[in-house]
Design a protein around this motif. Structure first.
Motif, PDB file in Angstrom:
ATOM      1  N   ARG A 121       0.838  -1.203   0.000  1.00 48.57           N
ATOM      2  CA  ARG A 121       0.000   0.000   0.000  1.00 48.57           C
ATOM      3  C   ARG A 121       0.873   1.253   0.000  1.00 48.57           C
ATOM      4  NH1 ARG A 121      -1.651   3.262   4.117  1.00 48.57           N
ATOM      5  NH2 ARG A 121      -3.562   4.481   3.778  1.00 48.57           N
ATOM      6  N   GLY A 122       1.882   1.270   0.875  1.00 52.74           N
ATOM      7  CA  GLY A 122       2.790   2.411   0.919  1.00 52.74           C
ATOM      8  C   GLY A 122       3.565   2.565  -0.377  1.00 52.74           C
ATOM      9  N   ALA A 123       3.935   1.430  -1.001  1.00 55.69           N
ATOM     10  CA  ALA A 123       4.678   1.484  -2.257  1.00 55.69           C
ATOM     11  C   ALA A 123       3.811   2.037  -3.390  1.00 55.69           C
ATOM     12  CB  ALA A 123       5.195   0.096  -2.605  1.00 55.69           C
ATOM     13  N   PHE A 124       2.548   1.643  -3.424  1.00 52.12           N
ATOM     14  CA  PHE A 124       1.629   2.185  -4.436  1.00 52.12           C
ATOM     15  C   PHE A 124       1.493   3.701  -4.291  1.00 52.12           C
ATOM     16  CE2 PHE A 124      -0.360  -2.122  -5.129  1.00 52.12           C
ATOM     17  CZ  PHE A 124      -0.183  -2.143  -6.507  1.00 52.12           C
ATOM     18  N   LEU A 125       1.379   4.150  -3.050  1.00 53.77           N
ATOM     19  CA  LEU A 125       1.223   5.583  -2.804  1.00 53.77           C
ATOM     20  C   LEU A 125       2.488   6.360  -3.151  1.00 53.77           C
ATOM     21  CD1 LEU A 125      -0.738   5.484   0.589  1.00 53.77           C
ATOM     22  CD2 LEU A 125      -1.642   6.028  -1.681  1.00 53.77           C
ATOM     23  N   ALA A 126       3.637   5.675  -3.157  1.00 48.83           N
ATOM     24  CA  ALA A 126       4.900   6.340  -3.471  1.00 48.83           C
ATOM     25  C   ALA A 126       5.088   6.575  -4.972  1.00 48.83           C
ATOM     26  CB  ALA A 126       6.071   5.529  -2.935  1.00 48.83           C
ATOM     27  N   VAL A 127       4.304   5.866  -5.795  1.00 54.38           N
ATOM     28  CA  VAL A 127       4.394   6.071  -7.254  1.00 54.38           C
ATOM     29  C   VAL A 127       3.695   7.379  -7.603  1.00 54.38           C
ATOM     30  CG1 VAL A 127       3.785   5.147  -9.518  1.00 54.38           C
ATOM     31  CG2 VAL A 127       4.444   3.594  -7.664  1.00 54.38           C
ATOM     32  N   PRO A 128       4.365   8.307  -8.279  1.00 55.81           N
ATOM     33  CA  PRO A 128       3.749   9.597  -8.627  1.00 55.81           C
ATOM     34  C   PRO A 128       2.459   9.394  -9.415  1.00 55.81           C
ATOM     35  CG  PRO A 128       6.101   9.653  -9.078  1.00 55.81           C
ATOM     36  CD  PRO A 128       5.754   8.226  -8.750  1.00 55.81           C
ATOM     37  N   PRO A 129       1.361  10.032  -9.027  1.00 53.94           N
ATOM     38  CA  PRO A 129       0.088   9.855  -9.751  1.00 53.94           C
ATOM     39  C   PRO A 129       0.159  10.312 -11.205  1.00 53.94           C
ATOM     40  CG  PRO A 129      -0.045  11.666  -8.170  1.00 53.94           C
ATOM     41  CD  PRO A 129       1.229  10.949  -7.886  1.00 53.94           C
ATOM     42  N   GLY A 130       1.108  11.184 -11.495  1.00 52.31           N
ATOM     43  CA  GLY A 130       1.251  11.641 -12.870  1.00 52.31           C
ATOM     44  C   GLY A 130       1.618  10.529 -13.825  1.00 52.31           C
ATOM     45  N   GLN A 131       2.287   9.462 -13.309  1.00 51.88           N
ATOM     46  CA  GLN A 131       2.643   8.317 -14.141  1.00 51.88           C
ATOM     47  C   GLN A 131       1.383   7.616 -14.653  1.00 51.88           C
ATOM     48  OE1 GLN A 131       5.779   7.304 -14.912  1.00 51.88           O
ATOM     49  NE2 GLN A 131       6.795   8.904 -13.748  1.00 51.88           N
ATOM     50  N   ARG A 132       0.437   7.438 -13.776  1.00 50.51           N
ATOM     51  CA  ARG A 132      -0.820   6.789 -14.165  1.00 50.51           C
ATOM     52  C   ARG A 132      -1.600   7.670 -15.132  1.00 50.51           C
ATOM     53  NH1 ARG A 132      -6.180   6.521 -12.714  1.00 50.51           N
ATOM     54  NH2 ARG A 132      -7.132   4.427 -12.806  1.00 50.51           N
ATOM     55  N   GLU A 133      -1.633   8.948 -14.826  1.00 58.16           N
ATOM     56  CA  GLU A 133      -2.362   9.879 -15.696  1.00 58.16           C
ATOM     57  C   GLU A 133      -1.756   9.920 -17.091  1.00 58.16           C
ATOM     58  OE1 GLU A 133      -2.123  13.484 -13.522  1.00 58.16           O
ATOM     59  OE2 GLU A 133      -3.443  12.789 -11.897  1.00 58.16           O
ATOM     60  N   ALA A 134      -0.420   9.858 -17.177  1.00 59.80           N
ATOM     61  CA  ALA A 134       0.241   9.865 -18.484  1.00 59.80           C
ATOM     62  C   ALA A 134      -0.103   8.611 -19.275  1.00 59.80           C
ATOM     63  CB  ALA A 134       1.748   9.971 -18.295  1.00 59.80           C
ATOM     64  N   GLY A 135      -0.146   7.473 -18.589  1.00 55.33           N
ATOM     65  CA  GLY A 135      -0.505   6.227 -19.263  1.00 55.33           C
ATOM     66  C   GLY A 135      -1.916   6.273 -19.806  1.00 55.33           C
ATOM     67  N   LEU A 136      -2.843   6.779 -19.017  1.00 57.18           N
ATOM     68  CA  LEU A 136      -4.231   6.890 -19.473  1.00 57.18           C
ATOM     69  C   LEU A 136      -4.341   7.865 -20.636  1.00 57.18           C
ATOM     70  CD1 LEU A 136      -6.040   6.978 -15.999  1.00 57.18           C
ATOM     71  CD2 LEU A 136      -5.982   5.070 -17.623  1.00 57.18           C
ATOM     72  N   ALA A 137      -3.542   8.926 -20.578  1.00 56.03           N
ATOM     73  CA  ALA A 137      -3.564   9.916 -21.658  1.00 56.03           C
ATOM     74  C   ALA A 137      -3.066   9.330 -22.972  1.00 56.03           C
ATOM     75  CB  ALA A 137      -2.717  11.122 -21.270  1.00 56.03           C
ATOM     76  N   TYR A 138      -2.175   8.330 -22.892  1.00 55.46           N
ATOM     77  CA  TYR A 138      -1.667   7.674 -24.088  1.00 55.46           C
ATOM     78  C   TYR A 138      -2.633   6.622 -24.626  1.00 55.46           C
ATOM     79  CZ  TYR A 138       3.045   9.595 -24.485  1.00 55.46           C
ATOM     80  OH  TYR A 138       4.106  10.432 -24.702  1.00 55.46           O
ATOM     81  N   GLY A 139      -3.761   6.465 -23.979  1.00 58.17           N
ATOM     82  CA  GLY A 139      -4.769   5.528 -24.451  1.00 58.17           C
ATOM     83  C   GLY A 139      -4.685   4.145 -23.850  1.00 58.17           C
ATOM     84  N   MET A 140      -3.867   3.967 -22.805  1.00 52.89           N
ATOM     85  CA  MET A 140      -3.772   2.663 -22.149  1.00 52.89           C
ATOM     86  C   MET A 140      -4.978   2.448 -21.248  1.00 52.89           C
ATOM     87  SD  MET A 140       0.300   2.757 -21.157  1.00 52.89           S
ATOM     88  CE  MET A 140       0.349   1.058 -20.583  1.00 52.89           C
TER      89      MET A 140
END
Length: 229
Positions: free
Chosen positions: A114-133
């Motif tokens: 849980r702590g490791a997931f929270l440590a991943v910058p949310p912008g990484q997920r947003e960038a992936g979604l923006a690329y159509g993933m």
């Protein structure tokens, strides 16, 4: 020095290592599921995960081991006649030990993941979604690989505790390293010698594990700021 009991101790060591690795696999799976549940939007999922981690971390490992082995055996044999099975069913000590230890450390890894997931910058997920993933692709290709790097110290710490906690399987009759050490000590009446040998073998396990995790940490840090220092 060991009066011919070294092969027996090595056989017990193999059992201990098998229990530890199998338990870690179960714990990692439960920890991942628990972490995702705690981070989900579902109140029910968060509640179940919170109850699981709270209960498991609040009950001694030995008590849980005895509950699963003896209590589970009673429950299975009480339910078996209803399913048309009349013979007595024995729970395999290896299965009970692995299941219990995996269940216990799944609670600890839940918090580490849980702590490791929270440590991943949310912008990484947003960038992936923006690329159509898709959200699933983002999870497996972006979030999980980065989460693992943050979770590795927690996994390492829990593994070192887990491999020592496998000694509790000796109370349910599994012929592990601790059981073999007790048998040798009882036969030769040299408890100090054999329990010292058992301690040394556990020390070898943990020392090698620390080297492996240190190597893995360096590998996962390649390309990051920490890896360039």
């Amino acid at each position: 020095m060991l009066h011919g009991f070294l092969p027996s101790l090595l056989e017990g060591s193999a059992v201990t290592l098998a229990v530890a690795l199998s338990s870690l696999a179960i714990a990692a799976l439960l920890g991942l599921i628990g972490a995702l549940a705690k981070l989900s939007r579902s109140r029910v999922a968060r509640g179940v995960a919170a109850t699981y981690t709270t209960l498991i971390r609040g009950v001694p490992d030995l008590v849980l081991m005895l509950l699963v082995f003896y209590g589970g055996q009673l429950a299975i044999n009480a339910a078996a006649p209803m399913l048309g099975h009349e013979d007595y069913i024995d729970i395999d000590p290896f299965f009970a030990g692995v299941l219990t230890i995996g269940f216990i450390f799944g609670a600890y890894l839940t918090e580490a993941f849980r702590g490791a997931f929270l440590a991943v910058p949310p912008g990484q997920r947003e960038a992936g979604l923006a690329y159509g993933m898709s959200p699933r692709q983002v999870l497996w290709r972006i979030t999980l690989p980065q989460m693992l790097r943050h979770a590795l110290p927690g996994i390492s710490n829990n593994w070192l505790v887990l491999i020592k906690s496998t000694a509790i399987v000796s109370v349910i009759g599994l012929s592990d390293l601790m059981t073999r050490g007790k048998q040798a000590a009882g036969t030769t009446r040299e408890p100090f010698t054999f329990f010292l040998a058992v301690a040394v073998i556990y020390l070898v396990f943990t020392s090698v594990s620390e080297l492996v995790f240190a190597w893995a940490q360096k590998r996962l840090a390649i390309g990051t700021k920490a890896g360039r220092l």
